[in-house]
Design an enzyme around this catalytic site. Structure first.
Site, PDB file in Angstrom:
ATOM      1  N   ARG A 371      81.573  -4.973   3.219  1.00  0.00           N
ATOM      2  CA  ARG A 371      81.355  -4.640   4.630  1.00  0.00           C
ATOM      3  C   ARG A 371      80.152  -5.348   5.225  1.00  0.00           C
ATOM      4  O   ARG A 371      79.943  -5.297   6.423  1.00  0.00           O
ATOM      5  CB  ARG A 371      81.188  -3.127   4.781  1.00  0.00           C
ATOM      6  CG  ARG A 371      82.347  -2.317   4.212  1.00  0.00           C
ATOM      7  CD  ARG A 371      82.164  -0.828   4.440  1.00  0.00           C
ATOM      8  NE  ARG A 371      83.211  -0.070   3.776  1.00  0.00           N
ATOM      9  CZ  ARG A 371      83.117   0.443   2.570  1.00  0.00           C
ATOM     10  NH1 ARG A 371      81.987   0.285   1.888  1.00  0.00           N
ATOM     11  NH2 ARG A 371      84.113   1.101   2.020  1.00  0.00           N
ATOM     12  N   VAL A 372      79.340  -5.967   4.390  1.00  0.00           N
ATOM     13  CA  VAL A 372      78.105  -6.593   4.870  1.00  0.00           C
ATOM     14  C   VAL A 372      78.072  -8.084   4.558  1.00  0.00           C
ATOM     15  O   VAL A 372      77.634  -8.895   5.355  1.00  0.00           O
ATOM     16  CB  VAL A 372      76.867  -5.897   4.248  1.00  0.00           C
ATOM     17  CG1 VAL A 372      75.588  -6.584   4.695  1.00  0.00           C
ATOM     18  CG2 VAL A 372      76.832  -4.433   4.640  1.00  0.00           C
TER      19      VAL A 372
END
Length: 551
Positions: A371-372
């Site tokens: 997600r990052v």
């Protein structure tokens, strides 16, 4: 006479100094709180008489053993032992120390194997450090952090291209037992050598033989020079296993606050949760789901929240975390896996089916996510792998669907053939980490169809030829990739041209057949059905020749 005079003068000065000191700070009697051991259990003891004890205060016993005040009751205190209770017995004395558990930190730990309290386990003498930090520390404040902007290169193609990890990120590694979770973490540690990233490998509740193999692998790869190994094996008390990841994080925070980049591997947190469950049940805390105590989520969230990227005012360092957990029968919706998935910034899921098929590393791209890390990828990665993840996931679904029928249109057959070659390219043996420039070259080549006419069995050889030719012919483009520069259209065309030239130099197969026949074509130009047995010739209805057709 002179000597006697000087001696009398010295005695007089000493008396005056002693009198002045006594007047400034008169001697007062000290109060020492002493308790008594009531009962001794497996890893825990009950102590009475410690009225003023505080939570997680270190308790020392008469025999030299230590423990942590873990359960504060009105009459008794539940103490978790950090040593073997060989000399403990009911009636023994217990003393407060007035301090919390701490561990040594600093450069003296690099290359060493220690337990969570910093005691050496490698027989190389004492550990020399100048500072100690508490094992339990508050996570950095939100305003003290910076966004994750730099990629943590693992050297593994499927992760760096499709599930990128950033420095300061928390990426969960999960899968069934014996699917290669530790292997991915070891490869990630080995690949940090050229990037000046310090590493900490924390083994929790594992067998001593398994930990010894990891240490041997790191030593053979020359990774121990920048690595600290923290060990709490299954033979150690559960209290020491419980404190191990917190101690490893404190060691990493010291380097992070000094402006260094650190990678911490927790292998694994499933055993950590079981150790905490054991302690809680022995202390008679009320059990919850799967007999875990109610605060099992909190013990992992407060641990992983300490992984971050600090701003420049606080050193600018980063602490990346790779927690490992073990699933049972591929059940990622169990209690501990769902807890860790919700805490971390993404997960890499290892599939036992892929492992059994020999597709290593056995990363299931469809169930894995970061997600990052996508924002941290090198520009060349984004240009090459932006559509690769989606197309590869579509291929996996299409491959399953194609098993229900054999009459596929040419475009579908082409998609399946391309997907199988992508899968072959993503295979990678352990300890064979690959630089970013080589990854970009082969991934761009397979995405552009350079390998479409290469037999699956010859993909590994073709990949090596492409890498060798790109290194020889295009060193400038490799430098641009490593320096995070965007690739121009001319650069991409050059990559494609040189990769195609390397593939065309592929030597003919031993059976004399040219490597240009696409996979999926049977002898005589007939389209081979998906899953066809090569030992049987089949007719158009996917039945062995000579078999009578049904009416």
């Amino acid at each position: 006479m002179e000597t006697a005079k000087y001696l009398e003068q010295a005695i007089q000065e000493a008396r005056q100094s002693l009198s002045a000191a006594m007047e400034q700070k008169p001697a007062l009697p000290a109060v020492r709180e002493v308790g008594t051991v009531v009962s001794v259990g497996e890893g825990v003891v009950q102590v009475t008489g410690l009225r003023g004890v505080q939570y997680e205060e270190v308790i020392r016993f008469a025999g030299g053993e230590t423990g942590l005040a873990f359960d504060l009751g009105r009459e008794e205190t539940g103490v978790v032992l950090l040593d073997e209770p060989s000399g403990l017995f009911a009636g023994a004395e217990a003393f407060r120390t007035g301090r919390v558990l701490d561990t040594p930190v600093g450069d003296g730990l690099l290359g060493r194997i220690v337990d969570p309290r910093g005691r050496p386990l490698d027989g190389a003498g004492p550990v020399h450090t100048e500072r100690r930090l508490p094992v339990e520390r508050h996570a950095p404040a939100i305003l003290d952090r910076k966004p994750v902007t730099v990629q943590l290169h693992t050297g593994i193609k499927v992760i760096d291209a499709l599930i990128p990890i950033g420095r300061g990120q928390r990426e969960l590694i999960l899968g069934d037992r014996q699917t290669g979770k530790t292997a991915i973490c070891v490869d990630a540690i080995i690949n940090q050598k050229p990037f000046d990233v310090l590493c900490i490998y924390c083994a929790i509740g594992k067998r001593s033989s398994a930990v010894a193999k990891v240490v041997a692998d790191l030593s053979n790869a020359g990774a121990m020079n920048y690595t600290v190994v923290v060990i709490a094996t299954e033979e150690n008390p559960p209290g020491l296993q419980y404190m191990a990841p917190y101690a490893a994080t404190s060691m990493g925070e010291h380097f992070m606050e000094a402006g260094r980049d650190v990678l911490v591997v927790f292998d694994d947190l499933t055993r950590h949760a079981r150790a905490y469950r054991e302690l809680s049940l022995l202390l008679r805390r009320p059990p919850g789901r799967e007999a875990y105590p109610g605060d099992i989520f909190y013990i992992h969230s407060r641990l992983l929240e300490r992984s971050t990227h600090l701003d420049d005012e606080h050193g600018g360092g980063s602490l990346s975390a790779l927690p490992v957990i073990e699933t049972e029968a591929q059940n990622i919706s169990a209690y501990i896996p769902t807890n860790l998935i919700s805490i971390t910034d993404g997960q890499v899921y290892l599939s036992p089916e892929l492992f059994q098929k020999g597709s290593l590393p056995a990363v299931d791209v469809g169930k894995s996510v970061s997600r990052v890390g996508g924002k941290t990828q090198l520009p060349a990665y984004r240009a090459v792998a932006s559509d690769l993840r989606l197309s590869y996931s579509q291929f996996e679904e299409l491959e399953i669907f194609s098993r229900f029928g054999t009459r596929l249109d040419p475009e579908t057959k082409k998609t399946l053939a391309r997907g199988r070659r992508v899968r072959e390219i993503l295979k990678q043996p352990q300890y064979a980490t690959m630089p970013a420039a080589d990854q970009v070259a082969v991934l761009y080549a397979v995405n552009q169809g350079v390998f479409d006419n290469v037999e699956l069995s010859a993909m590994a050889e073709a990949q090596e030829k492409v890498i060798a030719r790109i290194r020889e012919k295009l060193p400038g483009i490799r430098e641009k990739i490593h320096h995070a520069e965007k690739l121009s259209d001319q650069d991409k065309e050059a990559l494609k041209r040189e990769a195609r030239a390397a593939v065309e130099e592929q030597t003919p197969r031993e059976d004399g057949q040219k490597p240009g026949r696409p996979e999926g074509k049977a002898a005589g130009g007939r389209e081979k059905a998906f899953g066809e047995n090569p030992e049987q010739a089949k007719n158009g209805d996917n039945k062995p020749l000579g078999e009578k057709q049904g009416g």
